[in-house]
Design a protein around this motif. Structure first.
Motif, PDB file in Angstrom:
ATOM      1  N   SER A 118     -67.028   6.761 -30.421  1.00 49.63           N
ATOM      2  CA  SER A 118     -66.041   7.837 -30.584  1.00 49.63           C
ATOM      3  C   SER A 118     -66.504   9.126 -29.903  1.00 49.63           C
ATOM      4  O   SER A 118     -65.715   9.817 -29.237  1.00 49.63           O
ATOM      5  CB  SER A 118     -65.760   8.091 -32.067  1.00 49.63           C
ATOM      6  N   LEU A 119     -67.787   9.472 -30.030  1.00 51.60           N
ATOM      7  CA  LEU A 119     -68.310  10.683 -29.396  1.00 51.60           C
ATOM      8  C   LEU A 119     -68.549  10.464 -27.903  1.00 51.60           C
ATOM      9  O   LEU A 119     -68.405  11.386 -27.093  1.00 51.60           O
ATOM     10  CB  LEU A 119     -69.598  11.122 -30.092  1.00 51.60           C
ATOM     11  N   TYR A 120     -68.910   9.243 -27.536  1.00 50.84           N
ATOM     12  CA  TYR A 120     -68.998   8.854 -26.118  1.00 50.84           C
ATOM     13  C   TYR A 120     -67.649   9.074 -25.439  1.00 50.84           C
ATOM     14  O   TYR A 120     -67.566   9.625 -24.339  1.00 50.84           O
ATOM     15  CB  TYR A 120     -69.413   7.385 -26.029  1.00 50.84           C
ATOM     16  N   ASN A 128     -68.602  12.163 -14.754  1.00 44.91           N
ATOM     17  CA  ASN A 128     -69.924  11.907 -15.359  1.00 44.91           C
ATOM     18  C   ASN A 128     -70.056  10.500 -15.927  1.00 44.91           C
ATOM     19  O   ASN A 128     -70.996  10.208 -16.660  1.00 44.91           O
ATOM     20  CB  ASN A 128     -70.203  12.929 -16.468  1.00 44.91           C
ATOM     21  N   ALA A 129     -69.118   9.629 -15.589  1.00 51.54           N
ATOM     22  CA  ALA A 129     -69.047   8.311 -16.226  1.00 51.54           C
ATOM     23  C   ALA A 129     -70.355   7.523 -16.074  1.00 51.54           C
ATOM     24  O   ALA A 129     -70.835   6.922 -17.040  1.00 51.54           O
ATOM     25  CB  ALA A 129     -67.881   7.515 -15.648  1.00 51.54           C
ATOM     26  N   GLN A 130     -70.934   7.538 -14.893  1.00 52.21           N
ATOM     27  CA  GLN A 130     -72.162   6.755 -14.673  1.00 52.21           C
ATOM     28  C   GLN A 130     -73.298   7.271 -15.552  1.00 52.21           C
ATOM     29  O   GLN A 130     -74.018   6.489 -16.189  1.00 52.21           O
ATOM     30  CB  GLN A 130     -72.575   6.803 -13.208  1.00 52.21           C
ATOM     31  N   GLU A 131     -73.452   8.589 -15.609  1.00 53.59           N
ATOM     32  CA  GLU A 131     -74.523   9.189 -16.412  1.00 53.59           C
ATOM     33  C   GLU A 131     -74.334   8.894 -17.895  1.00 53.59           C
ATOM     34  O   GLU A 131     -75.286   8.514 -18.595  1.00 53.59           O
ATOM     35  CB  GLU A 131     -74.549  10.698 -16.183  1.00 53.59           C
ATOM     36  N   GLN A 134     -75.022   5.338 -18.809  1.00 51.29           N
ATOM     37  CA  GLN A 134     -76.459   5.083 -18.891  1.00 51.29           C
ATOM     38  C   GLN A 134     -77.009   5.526 -20.246  1.00 51.29           C
ATOM     39  O   GLN A 134     -77.866   4.848 -20.829  1.00 51.29           O
ATOM     40  CB  GLN A 134     -77.184   5.810 -17.759  1.00 51.29           C
ATOM     41  N   GLU A 135     -76.519   6.664 -20.744  1.00 50.78           N
ATOM     42  CA  GLU A 135     -76.942   7.143 -22.062  1.00 50.78           C
ATOM     43  C   GLU A 135     -76.511   6.152 -23.148  1.00 50.78           C
ATOM     44  O   GLU A 135     -77.285   5.845 -24.069  1.00 50.78           O
ATOM     45  CB  GLU A 135     -76.351   8.522 -22.339  1.00 50.78           C
ATOM     46  N   LEU A 136     -75.276   5.662 -23.047  1.00 54.71           N
ATOM     47  CA  LEU A 136     -74.779   4.687 -24.017  1.00 54.71           C
ATOM     48  C   LEU A 136     -75.607   3.407 -23.970  1.00 54.71           C
ATOM     49  O   LEU A 136     -75.973   2.850 -25.011  1.00 54.71           O
ATOM     50  CB  LEU A 136     -73.305   4.368 -23.746  1.00 54.71           C
ATOM     51  N   SER A 137     -75.927   2.960 -22.759  1.00 53.80           N
ATOM     52  CA  SER A 137     -76.731   1.755 -22.607  1.00 53.80           C
ATOM     53  C   SER A 137     -78.125   1.951 -23.199  1.00 53.80           C
ATOM     54  O   SER A 137     -78.672   1.036 -23.832  1.00 53.80           O
ATOM     55  CB  SER A 137     -76.839   1.384 -21.126  1.00 53.80           C
TER      56      SER A 137
END
Length: 229
Positions: A118-120, A128-131, A134-137
């Motif tokens: 939800s916060l993602y 900024n989708a790629q960055e 990566q944080e989510l991963s």
């Protein structure tokens, strides 16, 4: 080697999952709003806490209800819940990074993250989708590592959206949560308080297997014959 599982406290879900949520991996319960994701999380957390286990519960939507928990379990069992409210994606990242220490200090038996995305979803955009992916991963990698290292189940919930490229619903985060989740369970809303749970992905159970359950004041139970899809 025998697979260890933790009972959900709901007979139909235990039947679906061959005994409960699996230790050592991430189980992802996803579906549309109102499909029962938070109810499933609270049900499993209540079952673990009633059995004397301790639960780390990360809440990104202010959806954990102590009153609902006590309906299923007890005030005493609530003492076994270590609740962390997070309000932005950075705070969620910090909280997940700190779970390893909490698991070791408090001997945690279950981790719940409701919702992982939800916060993602609020942070990610075309630039900024790629960055952010990566944080989510990395968050999922951390959760997966904790699950394996401590042999405990990790439950996450995932939101969905309507995909125009493919038929039906797509998980928010798409391939990232799909990759890290060894069990994917799709929840659907039926008639009144009845919900359906269907296995979309599992490393040892057949895809497409499904059960129905009903949301009651006392928790999640076998659905009556009146609940139709």
């Amino acid at each position: 080697m025998e697979v260890e599982r933790v009972s959900t406290g709901c007979e139909p879900l235990d039947t679906l999952l061959n005994g409960g949520v699996e230790k050592g991996v991430i189980s992802n319960f996803y579906g549309e709003s109102g499909s029962g994701k938070t109810n499933v999380c609270i049900q499993v957390a209540a079952q673990v806490a009633m059995d004397g286990g301790k639960v780390a519960y990360v809440d990104s939507e202010a959806s954990f209800s102590p009153e609902r928990f006590i309906q299923i379990a007890s005030e005493e069992a609530l003492d076994n819940i270590f609740l962390k409210d997070v309000t932005d994606f950075e705070q969620q990242d910090e909280t997940i990074e700190g779970l390893e220490n909490l698991v070791e200090e408090k001997e945690i038996d279950l981790i719940v993250v409701d919702s992982l995305v939800s916060l993602y979803r609020l942070k990610v955009n075309g630039e900024n989708a790629q960055e952010v992916n990566q944080e989510l991963s990395q968050q999922l990698s951390t959760l997966s590592g904790i699950a394996r290292n401590h042999n405990i189940p990790v439950m996450i919930t995932n939101q969905v959206y309507t995909s125009f490229d493919e038929e039906g619903l797509e998980l928010v985060g798409r391939d990232v949560p799909k990759y890290w989740s060894k069990c994917l369970v799709k929840l659907s809303q039926g008639d009144k308080n009845v919900r359906k749970a269907r296995i979309s992905k599992h490393r040892s159970l057949p895809e497409g297997k499904e059960v129905r359950f009903e949301i009651t004041d006392e928790g999640l139970v076998e659905a009556s014959e009146g609940g139709l899809f």
